[in-house]
Design an enzyme around this catalytic site. Structure first.
Site, PDB file in Angstrom:
ATOM      1  N   HIS A  53       0.534   9.933   6.080  1.00 42.35           N
ATOM      2  CA  HIS A  53       0.406   8.562   5.948  1.00 42.35           C
ATOM      3  C   HIS A  53       1.356   7.868   6.952  1.00 42.35           C
ATOM      4  CE1 HIS A  53      -1.302   8.100   1.528  1.00 42.35           C
ATOM      5  NE2 HIS A  53      -1.739   9.425   2.159  1.00 42.35           N
ATOM      6  N   GLU A  55       3.566   5.629   6.803  1.00 42.10           N
ATOM      7  CA  GLU A  55       4.771   5.155   6.205  1.00 42.10           C
ATOM      8  C   GLU A  55       5.591   6.720   6.317  1.00 42.10           C
ATOM      9  OE1 GLU A  55       2.071   2.587   3.644  1.00 42.10           O
ATOM     10  OE2 GLU A  55       1.899   4.675   4.691  1.00 42.10           O
ATOM     11  N   CYS A  83       0.806   2.929  -0.925  1.00 35.60           N
ATOM     12  CA  CYS A  83       0.326   3.852  -2.120  1.00 35.60           C
ATOM     13  C   CYS A  83       1.397   4.248  -2.917  1.00 35.60           C
ATOM     14  CB  CYS A  83      -0.584   5.179  -1.544  1.00 35.60           C
ATOM     15  SG  CYS A  83       0.372   6.384  -0.886  1.00 35.60           S
ATOM     16  N   CYS A  86       4.022   6.636  -0.842  1.00 37.87           N
ATOM     17  CA  CYS A  86       4.632   5.957   0.101  1.00 37.87           C
ATOM     18  C   CYS A  86       5.606   5.075  -0.425  1.00 37.87           C
ATOM     19  CB  CYS A  86       3.645   5.282   1.323  1.00 37.87           C
ATOM     20  SG  CYS A  86       2.808   6.383   2.418  1.00 37.87           S
TER      21      CYS A  86
END
Length: 165
Positions: A53, A55, A83, A86
Protein backbone atom coordinates in the site's frame (compact mmCIF):
# COMPACT_ATOMS: atom_id res chain seq x y z
CA UNK A 1 -1.61 27.40 -1.99
CA UNK A 2 -1.09 26.27 1.60
CA UNK A 3 1.33 23.55 2.70
CA UNK A 4 -1.39 20.87 3.01
CA UNK A 5 -2.49 21.44 -0.58
CA UNK A 6 1.13 21.50 -1.78
CA UNK A 7 1.94 18.12 -0.26
CA UNK A 8 -1.40 16.60 -1.21
CA UNK A 9 -0.63 17.53 -4.82
CA UNK A 10 2.57 15.51 -4.48
CA UNK A 11 0.54 12.61 -3.09
CA UNK A 12 -1.73 12.92 -6.14
CA UNK A 13 1.37 12.71 -8.37
CA UNK A 14 2.24 9.48 -6.59
CA UNK A 15 -1.32 8.22 -7.17
CA UNK A 16 -0.88 8.90 -10.90
CA UNK A 17 2.18 6.65 -10.85
CA UNK A 18 0.01 3.87 -9.44
CA UNK A 19 -2.62 4.49 -12.14
CA UNK A 20 0.08 4.26 -14.83
CA UNK A 21 0.75 0.71 -13.59
CA UNK A 22 -2.97 -0.13 -13.68
CA UNK A 23 -3.10 0.01 -9.89
CA UNK A 24 -5.79 1.70 -7.81
CA UNK A 25 -4.54 5.32 -7.79
CA UNK A 26 -3.59 5.93 -4.18
CA UNK A 27 -0.58 8.05 -3.29
CA UNK A 28 1.18 9.15 -0.14
CA UNK A 29 4.00 11.40 1.00
CA UNK A 30 5.55 11.92 4.42
CA UNK A 31 6.95 15.33 5.32
CA UNK A 32 9.45 16.19 8.05
CA UNK A 33 10.59 19.76 8.68
CA UNK A 34 9.25 20.93 5.31
CA UNK A 35 10.95 18.18 3.32
CA UNK A 36 9.42 15.06 1.77
CA UNK A 37 11.23 12.10 3.30
CA UNK A 38 9.01 9.28 2.07
CA UNK A 39 6.91 8.67 -1.02
CA UNK A 40 4.70 5.76 -1.94
CA UNK A 41 1.97 4.66 -4.27
CA UNK A 42 -0.22 1.60 -4.44
CA UNK A 43 1.64 -1.43 -5.91
CA UNK A 44 -0.36 -4.41 -4.62
CA UNK A 45 -0.87 -6.08 -8.00
CA UNK A 46 2.53 -5.09 -9.36
CA UNK A 47 4.37 -6.50 -6.32
CA UNK A 48 1.78 -9.26 -5.71
CA UNK A 49 1.70 -8.19 -2.07
CA UNK A 50 -1.12 -7.19 0.24
CA UNK A 51 1.47 -5.05 2.05
CA UNK A 52 2.31 -2.87 -0.96
CA UNK A 53 0.00 0.00 0.00
CA UNK A 54 1.10 3.58 -0.60
CA UNK A 55 1.30 4.35 3.13
CA UNK A 56 3.36 1.27 4.03
CA UNK A 57 5.86 2.00 1.26
CA UNK A 58 6.13 5.67 2.31
CA UNK A 59 6.52 4.77 6.01
CA UNK A 60 9.36 2.35 5.20
CA UNK A 61 11.15 4.94 3.08
CA UNK A 62 10.68 7.71 5.63
CA UNK A 63 11.97 5.51 8.45
CA UNK A 64 15.03 4.64 6.39
CA UNK A 65 15.59 8.33 5.58
CA UNK A 66 15.19 9.54 9.18
CA UNK A 67 17.05 6.57 10.68
CA UNK A 68 14.30 5.59 13.13
CA UNK A 69 11.00 3.70 13.04
CA UNK A 70 9.44 6.53 15.05
CA UNK A 71 8.30 9.22 12.64
CA UNK A 72 7.65 11.83 15.30
CA UNK A 73 7.48 15.34 13.91
CA UNK A 74 6.19 14.10 10.55
CA UNK A 75 2.96 14.61 8.65
CA UNK A 76 1.59 11.94 6.32
CA UNK A 77 -0.50 12.99 3.30
CA UNK A 78 -2.72 10.33 1.74
CA UNK A 79 -5.10 10.67 -1.19
CA UNK A 80 -7.54 8.10 0.30
CA UNK A 81 -8.49 7.42 3.92
CA UNK A 82 -6.25 4.61 5.21
CA UNK A 83 -7.33 0.99 5.60
CA UNK A 84 -6.94 -0.81 8.98
CA UNK A 85 -3.39 -1.98 8.19
CA UNK A 86 -2.20 1.46 7.13
CA UNK A 87 -3.98 3.26 9.96
CA UNK A 88 -2.28 0.85 12.36
CA UNK A 89 1.11 1.55 10.78
CA UNK A 90 0.55 5.30 11.15
CA UNK A 91 -0.25 4.87 14.85
CA UNK A 92 2.67 2.46 15.39
CA UNK A 93 5.10 4.83 13.63
CA UNK A 94 3.98 7.59 16.03
CA UNK A 95 3.16 9.95 13.15
CA UNK A 96 1.51 12.91 14.86
CA UNK A 97 -0.52 14.26 11.92
CA UNK A 98 -2.39 12.73 9.00
CA UNK A 99 -3.90 14.67 6.10
CA UNK A 100 -6.46 12.80 4.01
CA UNK A 101 -7.78 13.69 0.57
CA UNK A 102 -11.03 11.73 0.39
CA UNK A 103 -12.79 9.32 2.67
CA UNK A 104 -13.27 5.59 2.08
CA UNK A 105 -16.77 4.61 3.28
CA UNK A 106 -16.18 0.88 2.67
CA UNK A 107 -12.79 0.37 4.32
CA UNK A 108 -11.58 3.61 5.90
CA UNK A 109 -10.18 3.60 9.42
CA UNK A 110 -9.90 7.32 10.06
CA UNK A 111 -13.57 7.95 10.65
CA UNK A 112 -15.58 6.06 8.02
CA UNK A 113 -15.84 2.44 9.19
CA UNK A 114 -13.91 3.05 12.38
CA UNK A 115 -11.32 5.52 13.59
CA UNK A 116 -8.05 3.88 14.61
CA UNK A 117 -6.10 7.12 14.27
CA UNK A 118 -7.92 8.99 17.02
CA UNK A 119 -8.82 6.03 19.26
CA UNK A 120 -8.19 6.97 22.88
CA UNK A 121 -7.38 3.40 23.90
CA UNK A 122 -4.08 3.43 22.02
CA UNK A 123 -0.89 4.93 23.39
CA UNK A 124 -0.71 7.33 20.43
CA UNK A 125 -3.41 9.39 18.73
CA UNK A 126 -3.07 11.18 15.41
CA UNK A 127 -4.32 14.67 14.60
CA UNK A 128 -6.39 14.15 11.43
CA UNK A 129 -7.27 16.70 8.76
CA UNK A 130 -9.80 15.47 6.20
CA UNK A 131 -10.89 16.72 2.79
CA UNK A 132 -7.74 18.38 1.45
CA UNK A 133 -8.12 18.46 -2.36
CA UNK A 134 -11.01 16.07 -1.81
CA UNK A 135 -12.55 16.61 -5.25
CA UNK A 136 -9.31 15.85 -7.13
CA UNK A 137 -8.60 12.77 -5.01
CA UNK A 138 -12.15 11.47 -5.33
CA UNK A 139 -12.38 12.15 -9.07
CA UNK A 140 -9.16 10.26 -9.77
CA UNK A 141 -10.52 7.18 -8.00
CA UNK A 142 -13.98 7.42 -9.58
CA UNK A 143 -12.48 7.70 -13.08
CA UNK A 144 -10.19 4.73 -12.45
CA UNK A 145 -13.06 2.51 -11.34
CA UNK A 146 -15.34 3.72 -14.16
CA UNK A 147 -12.67 2.81 -16.73
CA UNK A 148 -12.08 -0.51 -14.98
CA UNK A 149 -15.80 -1.38 -15.24
CA UNK A 150 -15.74 -0.50 -18.94
CA UNK A 151 -12.67 -2.70 -19.54
CA UNK A 152 -14.21 -5.57 -17.57
CA UNK A 153 -17.46 -5.34 -19.54
CA UNK A 154 -15.52 -5.35 -22.81
CA UNK A 155 -13.51 -8.41 -21.72
CA UNK A 156 -16.70 -10.24 -20.80
CA UNK A 157 -18.28 -9.31 -24.13
CA UNK A 158 -15.26 -10.55 -26.10
CA UNK A 159 -15.16 -13.77 -24.08
CA UNK A 160 -18.87 -14.34 -24.66
CA UNK A 161 -18.48 -13.71 -28.40
CA UNK A 162 -15.53 -16.08 -28.59
CA UNK A 163 -17.47 -18.85 -26.86
CA UNK A 164 -20.46 -18.34 -29.18
CA UNK A 165 -18.37 -18.76 -32.34
Amino acid sequence: MDADEKYMREALRQAKRAAALGEVPIGCVIVHEGKIIGRGYNRRNTDRSTLAHAEIIAVKRAARQIGDWRLEGCTIYITLEPCPMCAGAIVQARIPRCVIGCMNPKAGCAGSVTNLLEMQGFNHQVDVTRGVLEEECSTMLKEFFRELRIRDAERKRLKREASES
